[in-house]
Design a protein around this motif. Sequence first.
Motif, PDB file in Angstrom:
ATOM      1  N   GLU A 119       0.896  -1.456  -0.006  1.00 40.29           N
ATOM      2  CA  GLU A 119      -0.093  -0.007   0.051  1.00 40.29           C
ATOM      3  C   GLU A 119       0.733   1.369  -0.105  1.00 40.29           C
ATOM      4  O   GLU A 119       0.441   2.316  -0.467  1.00 40.29           O
ATOM      5  N   ARG A 120       1.897   1.101   0.783  1.00 42.91           N
ATOM      6  CA  ARG A 120       2.712   2.454   0.921  1.00 42.91           C
ATOM      7  C   ARG A 120       3.591   2.621  -0.724  1.00 42.91           C
ATOM      8  O   ARG A 120       3.598   3.471  -1.056  1.00 42.91           O
ATOM      9  N   LYS A 121       3.720   1.437  -1.162  1.00 43.67           N
ATOM     10  CA  LYS A 121       4.393   1.742  -2.615  1.00 43.67           C
ATOM     11  C   LYS A 121       3.484   2.149  -3.536  1.00 43.67           C
ATOM     12  O   LYS A 121       3.975   2.912  -4.454  1.00 43.67           O
ATOM     13  N   GLU A 122       2.163   1.762  -3.483  1.00 43.08           N
ATOM     14  CA  GLU A 122       1.077   2.285  -4.311  1.00 43.08           C
ATOM     15  C   GLU A 122       1.035   3.986  -4.261  1.00 43.08           C
ATOM     16  O   GLU A 122       0.870   4.545  -5.331  1.00 43.08           O
ATOM     17  N   ILE A 123       1.027   4.215  -2.953  1.00 52.69           N
ATOM     18  CA  ILE A 123       1.015   5.781  -2.616  1.00 52.69           C
ATOM     19  C   ILE A 123       2.220   6.383  -3.209  1.00 52.69           C
ATOM     20  O   ILE A 123       2.203   7.524  -3.956  1.00 52.69           O
ATOM     21  N   ILE A 124       3.211   5.976  -3.069  1.00 50.20           N
ATOM     22  CA  ILE A 124       4.525   6.518  -3.554  1.00 50.20           C
ATOM     23  C   ILE A 124       4.357   6.813  -4.972  1.00 50.20           C
ATOM     24  O   ILE A 124       4.999   7.666  -5.458  1.00 50.20           O
ATOM     25  N   LEU A 125       3.936   5.418  -5.664  1.00 45.03           N
ATOM     26  CA  LEU A 125       4.019   5.435  -7.200  1.00 45.03           C
ATOM     27  C   LEU A 125       3.124   6.797  -7.787  1.00 45.03           C
ATOM     28  O   LEU A 125       3.112   7.370  -8.622  1.00 45.03           O
ATOM     29  N   GLN A 126       1.642   6.733  -7.155  1.00 42.39           N
ATOM     30  CA  GLN A 126       0.612   7.813  -7.281  1.00 42.39           C
ATOM     31  C   GLN A 126       1.280   9.043  -7.314  1.00 42.39           C
ATOM     32  O   GLN A 126       1.066  10.004  -7.965  1.00 42.39           O
TER      33      GLN A 126
ATOM     34  N   LYS B 167      -5.250   8.496 -12.127  1.00 41.51           N
ATOM     35  CA  LYS B 167      -6.533   8.779 -11.576  1.00 41.51           C
ATOM     36  C   LYS B 167      -6.760  10.425 -12.220  1.00 41.51           C
ATOM     37  O   LYS B 167      -7.719  10.731 -12.979  1.00 41.51           O
ATOM     38  N   ASP B 168      -5.855  11.206 -12.142  1.00 41.10           N
ATOM     39  CA  ASP B 168      -5.818  12.628 -12.764  1.00 41.10           C
ATOM     40  C   ASP B 168      -5.995  12.586 -14.362  1.00 41.10           C
ATOM     41  O   ASP B 168      -6.045  13.625 -14.863  1.00 41.10           O
ATOM     42  N   TRP B 169      -5.843  11.340 -14.912  1.00 42.19           N
ATOM     43  CA  TRP B 169      -5.738  11.268 -16.398  1.00 42.19           C
ATOM     44  C   TRP B 169      -6.925  10.978 -16.990  1.00 42.19           C
ATOM     45  O   TRP B 169      -7.239  11.430 -17.865  1.00 42.19           O
ATOM     46  N   ASN B 170      -8.168  10.609 -16.005  1.00 37.17           N
ATOM     47  CA  ASN B 170      -9.089  10.092 -16.722  1.00 37.17           C
ATOM     48  C   ASN B 170     -10.082  11.097 -17.556  1.00 37.17           C
ATOM     49  O   ASN B 170     -10.637  10.499 -18.424  1.00 37.17           O
ATOM     50  N   GLY B 171     -10.291  12.032 -16.677  1.00 36.80           N
ATOM     51  CA  GLY B 171     -10.890  13.135 -17.687  1.00 36.80           C
ATOM     52  C   GLY B 171     -10.438  13.534 -18.845  1.00 36.80           C
ATOM     53  O   GLY B 171     -11.135  13.608 -19.854  1.00 36.80           O
TER      54      GLY B 171
ATOM     55  N   GLY C  66     -10.976  10.834 -26.067  1.00 43.30           N
ATOM     56  CA  GLY C  66     -11.528   9.613 -26.769  1.00 43.30           C
ATOM     57  C   GLY C  66     -10.594   8.543 -26.828  1.00 43.30           C
ATOM     58  O   GLY C  66     -10.630   7.831 -27.791  1.00 43.30           O
ATOM     59  N   ILE C  67      -9.800   8.613 -25.985  1.00 40.89           N
ATOM     60  CA  ILE C  67      -8.660   7.386 -26.003  1.00 40.89           C
ATOM     61  C   ILE C  67      -9.185   6.301 -25.051  1.00 40.89           C
ATOM     62  O   ILE C  67      -9.752   6.547 -23.787  1.00 40.89           O
ATOM     63  N   LEU C  68      -8.954   5.189 -25.658  1.00 38.20           N
ATOM     64  CA  LEU C  68      -9.448   3.928 -24.717  1.00 38.20           C
ATOM     65  C   LEU C  68      -8.223   3.389 -23.920  1.00 38.20           C
ATOM     66  O   LEU C  68      -7.080   3.022 -24.711  1.00 38.20           O
ATOM     67  N   TRP C  69      -8.323   3.140 -22.652  1.00 38.02           N
ATOM     68  CA  TRP C  69      -7.072   2.696 -21.746  1.00 38.02           C
ATOM     69  C   TRP C  69      -7.598   1.284 -21.388  1.00 38.02           C
ATOM     70  O   TRP C  69      -8.664   0.846 -20.622  1.00 38.02           O
TER      71      TRP C  69
END
Length: 261
Positions: free
Chosen positions: A7-14, A244-248, A254-257
């Motif tokens: 969980e720490r690593k995911e926060i670091i990467l975000q 998350k900040d890319w989604n909008g 119109g890019i599909l991820w």
Amino acid sequence: MSLLGQERKEIILQTLLRDGKVKVIPMAEQLGVSTETIRRDLDALESEGKLQRVYGGAVRSGYEHGEPTFQQRTELHVDAKKKIGQRAAELIENGDTIALDVGTTMMELARSIVGKKNLTILTNSLPIASYLSDALNHNRFTGKVIVLGGQLNPEQQSLTGPLCEQMMGQFYLNKAFLSIGGLSLAGGVTDYDMNEAYISRQFAGAAREVIVLADQSKVGVQAFTRIAPLDDVDIIVSDQEAPKDWNGLLEKKGILWLTCE
């Protein structure tokens, strides 16, 4: 805040994706752990190729002296590249004319082309051309392979230059698959080699659909030279969810991820 190591690593990467850097002391204070714990997390993430350690923290993974050789890159993010290649291969339809540019992720896509019929595949990668030749001989798929000629880059085992560009100018494509150096909101699709980037740019310009293959070490990274803006991309295939900040912005463009399972 009591968090597990993952969980720490995911926060670091975000944080790294959002800010481009992570500092040890503020991150330790945010997560309520010691600075030594954060340093160990950063060391572990660096060993996985997900960031680059610097004094006092870390920055997004990149290559200070250019991209590693093709052979060196075959040992990086192996599982992620296989999953991305397999997922991308699902986008290929019988009868497609496609381009595969250079790169180890693209090799995994080539290995995943099985059972497709009547394909026309263009590539400027010697290893991919060699593999596809063997795959044709063993009836893993049917169709033809066109190798774009040009000047050999022995480290990356690619063909680029005026002859390659002239050949590519003769073709139209259904899909262009691009294996990249970086993918960012500001820089779009980027790479480390100008000559390879130019051929990838031609692939993108000749295709109805542009499909970018990007493992998590490429997301949020801006490499040396631009291939294309995000406006030119139709699909991104990755081993992680979009930041998350890319989604909008992705939705707006119109890019599909697509994320690998």
